[in-house]
Write a protein that holds these residues in place. Structure first.
Motif, PDB file in Angstrom:
ATOM      1  N   CYS A   1       0.745  -1.205  -0.299  1.00  0.00           N
ATOM      2  CA  CYS A   1      -0.029  -0.110  -0.082  1.00  0.00           C
ATOM      3  C   CYS A   1       0.844   1.297  -0.136  1.00  0.00           C
TER       4      CYS A   1
ATOM      5  N   PRO B   1      -6.972   8.430  -4.226  1.00  0.00           N
ATOM      6  CA  PRO B   1      -6.681   7.663  -5.263  1.00  0.00           C
ATOM      7  C   PRO B   1      -7.260   8.131  -6.676  1.00  0.00           C
TER       8      PRO B   1
ATOM      9  N   LEU C   1      -2.426   2.104  -4.429  1.00  0.00           N
ATOM     10  CA  LEU C   1      -2.615   3.504  -3.911  1.00  0.00           C
ATOM     11  C   LEU C   1      -3.803   3.485  -2.930  1.00  0.00           C
ATOM     12  N   SER C   2      -3.691   4.319  -1.595  1.00  0.00           N
ATOM     13  CA  SER C   2      -4.886   4.404  -0.713  1.00  0.00           C
ATOM     14  C   SER C   2      -4.570   5.475   0.067  1.00  0.00           C
ATOM     15  N   SER C   3      -5.657   5.967   0.330  1.00  0.00           N
ATOM     16  CA  SER C   3      -5.876   7.120   1.302  1.00  0.00           C
ATOM     17  C   SER C   3      -5.665   6.794   2.671  1.00  0.00           C
TER      18      SER C   3
END
Length: 216
Positions: free
Chosen positions: A188, A194, A211-213
């Motif tokens: 991650c 994203p 991708l990640s928040s």
């Protein structure tokens, strides 16, 4: 007797003053006008570039604080860049193919370009400077946190040992290139959102990279 004692006292004081005056004083190395550069190979490169003239662990600060570009590539032996903090105007730094294990550029507030690939770096400290482009591939980085670097546009981190990569800088939608291949322990990559990223932002990646928040 009083005259004799007086003459002896005067002679003693004169001798003491003369001895004190003969003591060598080194104002250069302890002066605020000089920058401590203990790495011999780093200082030799500064001599080669005409920024210093004597290999003595010090360089005149006024000869480096206006330098905007510094190229220290392919030396192979520079182990640390102590003194780099006094390159106050530095905008562009290349120090690839050396023996660096740690790099602290948090005081170089004007730096926007960094190329430090092919070293042994385990730590890079960029503070909150407005860095835009970073080439740091082929090192030994495990954690790289760029959440305080809001001007980032391109980041090349291939072939490290990354487990954590934080690009959640409040402006990650402006990042146009991310290269992360060769980091098998990374999955991650944290960013702001994203949905705001270019779908082709990855120049290279391993199959598990995403991708990640909110990375765990």
């Amino acid at each position: 007797k009083k005259i004799l004692y007086t003459l002896l006292a005067v002679s003693f004081i004169f001798s003491a003053c003369e001895e004190e005056d003969s003591t060598p004083i080194n104002n250069n190395n302890n002066s605020s006008n000089n920058t401590y550069v203990p790495d011999t190979e780093f200082e030799q490169e500064l001599i080669n570039l005409g920024l210093d003239d004597v290999l003595d662990d010090y360089v005149t600060t006024s000869s480096i604080d206006t330098v905007t570009e510094l190229y220290l590539n392919d030396n192979g032996s520079i182990a640390y860049l102590t003194g780099i903090e006094d390159f106050a105007s530095l905008n562009w730094l290349e120090c690839r193919n050396n023996n660096l294990t740690s790099l602290d550029l948090s005081q170089n507030s004007n730096l926007t370009w960094l190329h430090c690939s092919n070293n042994d770096l385990t730590n890079i400290n960029l503070g909150s400077i407005d860095i835009e482009i970073i080439y740091c591939f082929q090192n030994n980085l495990i954690n790289l946190n760029l959440s305080n670097n809001s001007e980032l546009i391109e980041i090349y981190t291939d072939e490290n040992n990354l487990e954590n990569l934080n690009l959640k800088n409040g402006n990650s939608a402006n990042i146009v290139t991310i290269a992360t291949s060769g980091n098998p322990n990374l999955d991650c990559i944290e960013i702001d959102d994203p949905n705001t990223m270019d779908p082709f932002v990855f120049l290279s990646q391993d199959p598990q990279h995403f991708l990640s928040s909110n990375c765990p």
